[in-house]
Design a protein around this motif. Structure first.
Motif, short mmCIF file in Angstrom:
data_model
loop_
_atom_site.label_atom_id
_atom_site.label_comp_id
_atom_site.label_asym_id
_atom_site.label_seq_id
_atom_site.Cartn_x
_atom_site.Cartn_y
_atom_site.Cartn_z
N VAL A 203 0.87 -1.18 0.00
CA VAL A 203 0.00 0.00 0.00
C VAL A 203 0.90 1.22 0.00
O VAL A 203 1.83 1.31 0.80
N SER B 73 -2.98 5.98 -1.24
CA SER B 73 -4.29 5.52 -1.69
C SER B 73 -4.19 4.52 -2.85
O SER B 73 -5.18 4.24 -3.51
N THR B 74 -2.99 3.98 -3.08
CA THR B 74 -2.81 2.96 -4.11
C THR B 74 -2.52 1.62 -3.46
O THR B 74 -1.56 1.49 -2.69
N LEU B 75 -3.36 0.64 -3.76
CA LEU B 75 -3.22 -0.70 -3.22
C LEU B 75 -2.79 -1.63 -4.35
O LEU B 75 -3.42 -1.67 -5.40
N LEU B 76 -1.67 -2.32 -4.16
CA LEU B 76 -1.24 -3.36 -5.09
C LEU B 76 -1.57 -4.69 -4.43
O LEU B 76 -1.23 -4.90 -3.26
N ARG C 40 -4.02 -3.36 -9.50
CA ARG C 40 -3.75 -2.03 -8.95
C ARG C 40 -5.11 -1.42 -8.62
O ARG C 40 -5.96 -1.31 -9.49
N ILE C 41 -5.29 -1.05 -7.36
CA ILE C 41 -6.57 -0.49 -6.92
C ILE C 41 -6.33 0.94 -6.47
O ILE C 41 -5.51 1.19 -5.57
N ASN C 42 -6.99 1.87 -7.13
CA ASN C 42 -6.88 3.29 -6.80
C ASN C 42 -8.03 3.65 -5.88
O ASN C 42 -9.19 3.54 -6.26
N SER D 213 -9.98 6.32 -2.92
CA SER D 213 -10.23 7.76 -2.71
C SER D 213 -9.54 8.26 -1.44
O SER D 213 -9.33 9.46 -1.28
N ASP E 270 -6.45 7.17 1.86
CA ASP E 270 -5.33 6.29 2.21
C ASP E 270 -5.83 5.04 2.93
O ASP E 270 -6.85 5.07 3.62
N THR F 272 -6.85 -2.93 -13.33
CA THR F 272 -7.02 -1.73 -12.51
C THR F 272 -8.47 -1.59 -12.05
O THR F 272 -9.39 -1.85 -12.81
N ARG G 95 -11.03 1.15 -9.81
CA ARG G 95 -11.26 2.38 -9.05
C ARG G 95 -12.08 1.97 -7.83
O ARG G 95 -13.26 1.66 -7.93
#
Length: 113
Positions: free
Chosen positions: A33, A36-39, A49-51, A53, A55, A75, A77
């Protein structure tokens, strides 16, 4: 009062492209992590890759449910992340993959045309 969930399909990584633009629910294992980007890896070992909104503070190796909208094959959202108690849960990936396929095949089988 809590808002009701949007209707969503339960999927795994191989189904992402098929559900592009639709709200889905997917179980993933956290790899890293960064804000706010979760791999993460899906239950069928797709790297995602999960973006988000906001953290996220999830432990590496933890299983989480991501509710969001896929874009492309890898990906999402993310709208919401539901945590399940860290990295120490014994999650049945085969059962989940089977359920995801069954639910989506049954849905299309009963859809009138």
């Amino acid at each position: 009062m809590m808002e009701p969930f949007d209707p969503r399909s339960i999927i795994n990584g191989s189904m992402l492209k098929q559900f592009a633009g639709q709200t889905v629910s997917i179980m993933v294992r956290v790899e890293s992590v960064a804000g706010s980007t979760l791999l993460a890896s899906s239950t069928d070992n797709h790297k995602l890759r999960i973006n988000l909104s906001t953290d996220l503070d999830a432990a590496q190796g933890a299983w989480v449910e991501v509710i969001g909208v896929p874009h492309g094959a890898d990906t999402i959202r993310g709208k919401e992340v539901i945590e399940f108690g860290g990295e120490n849960i014994d999650f049945d990936v085969d059962g989940y993959n089977g359920a995801a396929h069954l639910l989506n095949n049954v849905k299309s089988f009963y859809r009138s045309g």
